[in-house]
Structure formats: structure tokens, C-alpha cells
Write an enzyme that holds these catalytic residues in place. Sequence first.
Site, PDB file in Angstrom:
ATOM      1  N   ASP A  27      31.022  44.051  29.086  1.00 24.34           N
ATOM      2  CA  ASP A  27      29.941  43.339  30.035  1.00 24.34           C
ATOM      3  C   ASP A  27      32.122  43.147  30.594  1.00 24.34           C
ATOM      4  OD1 ASP A  27      30.640  40.981  31.850  1.00 24.34           O
ATOM      5  OD2 ASP A  27      29.024  39.715  30.812  1.00 24.34           O
ATOM      6  N   ASP A  72      34.728  43.726  39.285  1.00 26.40           N
ATOM      7  CA  ASP A  72      33.762  43.537  37.710  1.00 26.40           C
ATOM      8  C   ASP A  72      32.809  44.659  38.014  1.00 26.40           C
ATOM      9  OD1 ASP A  72      32.411  43.269  36.672  1.00 26.40           O
ATOM     10  OD2 ASP A  72      31.339  41.065  37.220  1.00 26.40           O
TER      11      ASP A  72
END
Length: 444
Positions: A113, A322
Site C-alpha cells: 500500500d 498512487d
Amino acid sequence: MASIIHFQSIFFAVIVLIFICLVNLPIEATNYGALCIDLIHRDSPNSPLYKPHETPMERFNNLFRRSYSRLNSLNMISFNPNEVQSDTSSDNGHYLMKFSIGTPPQEFYGIVDTGSDLMWAQCLPCEQCYKQLNPIYNPTILSSYKEISCQSEQCHLLDTVSCSSQQLCNYTYGYGGSQLTKGVLATEKITFGSNSGNPTVLDDIVFGCGHNNTGGFNENEMGLVGLGGRNLSLTSQICSRLGTNKFSYCLVPFRTNPNITSKIHFGSGSEVSGDDVVSTPIVPKDDPTYHFVTLEGISVGNKFIPYNNSSTTLSKGNVFIDTGVPPTLLPQDFYNRLEQEVKNAIKLTPYQDSQLGIQLCYKSQTMVDIAPLLAAHFDGGAKVQLSPTSTFIPPPLDGVLCFWMLPVDADVGIYGNFAQSNYFIGYDLDKQIVSFKPADCTKQ
């Protein structure tokens, strides 16, 4: 999500990390102080997180939920030879890291992540743990496990900590929605596999020993690996040991064979260079977890669509890059203007299906030669061309392709990993720039 970790020096150079699911895919460090890592998509059949009984549409809907949760979590908070290299493979945009924890080593699969910082594992004893099929990490049988005291500097690298009655460093960490982990911060020995047969061992890695973990976690997920920008993240720990604050990656596109991997590099060998490189400044904000940049607009063919309409001023740092979110998420007004121009450029009637919700989709086997070329325009003159294979992705419906930029009710957007595929993307966190270079990531 965010955090900080200090590493000791790494002596010797061949470091291999394996990111896989069910099959070992080695990642080697090729230079002194170098580290190389493989990433595998969580929904790939090669992944230990793969649910064979989950329907394609269920995986598709879960993908939307995880993507929007990232913005929800953001809204909850304030606003040389040294190289590491890693492999990645793409399947719906989420990747896993495989390594071992402790002495003797226990196998661990963690969700990677880049929008968070804490690395954590489900730990015994469990006060409240979600169901996990693999053995839960048991610190009581490991000689290298060390709990962090409340008075230590490491304890205060994370904002959401408190002192236990035993003066241990308790943490609470949320991810948006209902996902939450609580436990004790500790240090542990992490072991990565190697093609050479000599594993790479990193001592005293700070991580969360999660005794209370709730939310939409998968029964095969053993925890998460935070790769954000704060000092507690595994990224920061690796870069601290290598002595240089740089990393880069090249993500294989969606629909690529899951056995084909691409690389993540850490260290001074990870620079993105060449005549066709473009760069944009990273915009500092209150939360350093995210890499904010300024998106000026997106062009559809020769028509430029500005991020803001003419009545408002462009805000710096209006999106963050991201790798953990597949679609690009854009503020509603900007998305509406962009979608209309895409519709104008495509001489097909949009396809509607109740399963697809709000997405702009077309009944077609390919968008090559049908869809216009899009380009993202970033501050500093960085123009990043996007091919139809990066912007039109197939949902689990035969012969349908959908535009994978989506609207959100937020001022800040997310530049997702579908748009990043087939680009060598490098972060120089000392110079505060992100660089883009077109590449065939299947051959990296």
C-alpha cells in the site's frame, strides 16, 4: 496513512525480494546496497489472496470500493551503486509482497500500500482478528521479536499511539471506511529470498503487531506493507539504509500475463534519465505520506481540458500519485468536462448496463484506432501520453471496454496506476520531483 523507520547499514549487495502468490518470483539486488522486489496482483490466480469462488463482477465491485476508500481516508486527516529493484505484475491493480518474519522465519504475505506507512501483521493473541487461513504470526515463539517502549523515539514516529499499563507503545491505524488495526509497535527481523541462495536479512524493522484488526480484510491477507512517504514506512527504512532517498518503478499494464513482472528500484541506481524524460515538482503538504503533484489538465486529442474551470484558480498539489489505486479519480466538474470531450471524440454509442453503474463504456473488442489519445499535463511542462490500453479497461463483461477515469466528490484527485502503466516513474524525494519516461514495462 503514514510513518517512519530508521535502518542500519546494509553491507553486501545482492538483495532479493520475492513478491508472489503461490509461486516464488525472485527479485534481486544487483549493486552494492541494492534491493529488488517483485509485486503480484492480489486478484491474480497466482496470488494467495485470490478467491476462486469470487465472481469477476464481485472482484470488479470490490476494486471500486477499495479505490474510493483511499480518498475517504485522505479526507479523515489533515492535509551510485545504492539501488533496490523489485518486480511487479498487474491484475486489477493491487500487489502483494512475500517475505518472512522473525527467527525462526514465518512466511508472510502483505498487501502493498503506497498510500500508507505502517507495516503490520495479524498477531497472537488475537483480541479481535479477521479470519486468516495462513498461520497467524506468533511473537512468543520468535527470538528476534522486541516490543517498543512508550518512551522510545520509534514510538512517536506514528501519530496515533498511546502508552499501555506496561509502558509499551500501543498504536491505532485506520484506512478509511471500517478498516482498522490496533496493536503494539515492535521490531522484528525480516528475511527476503534470493536467487543466489543467500537470503537478505534486515534487522530491527519497526512494524505493528496487530491484535485487533477489523474491516473488509480478506481471509488470506496476513497484514499490510506500507510504502508511503513517512519515516515509518518500509520505503523509508530501505532508503535510509541505502543512504539515498530515491525510488522508481515500471508497472506492467492491465491484462498482462500475471507471470510477467516489472521492477521497483530503491536507491541511487533508480534514476529515470534520457532525452524523453519529463518531470514535475512534488508539492509538500501537511501529510507527507502522499506524493502530491499539480495536474494542469488532460488533453483529448488536440483539445485541452483544464483541471479547473475558468472561474477558479488552479490549486497546487491537486492530485497525488498512487500505485495502490487502479482508476484515476477526478473532481466531479473536471471529470464531467473530460468525459464529454471523450464522448465527442468516439464515434460510438455508449454502452449501458446496470452492473457497470456510472462508468462510460462501449461495446467493442478494442479501443485502439477508436479512442482518442489522452495526455496528462503536469506542472513544469511534463506531458504524459496515455494510450487507449491505459485508459479503457475491460470489466467482466465480454466485448465491453470502460473509461477508467471516474468522478469523486472531492477537491483532490488520485492519479491511479492504470494511467501509470508502461512508464518508468522515478521519485527523487531530496529534489522533490517525479519523473516519467515511456517504457515497455513487460521487458524491464
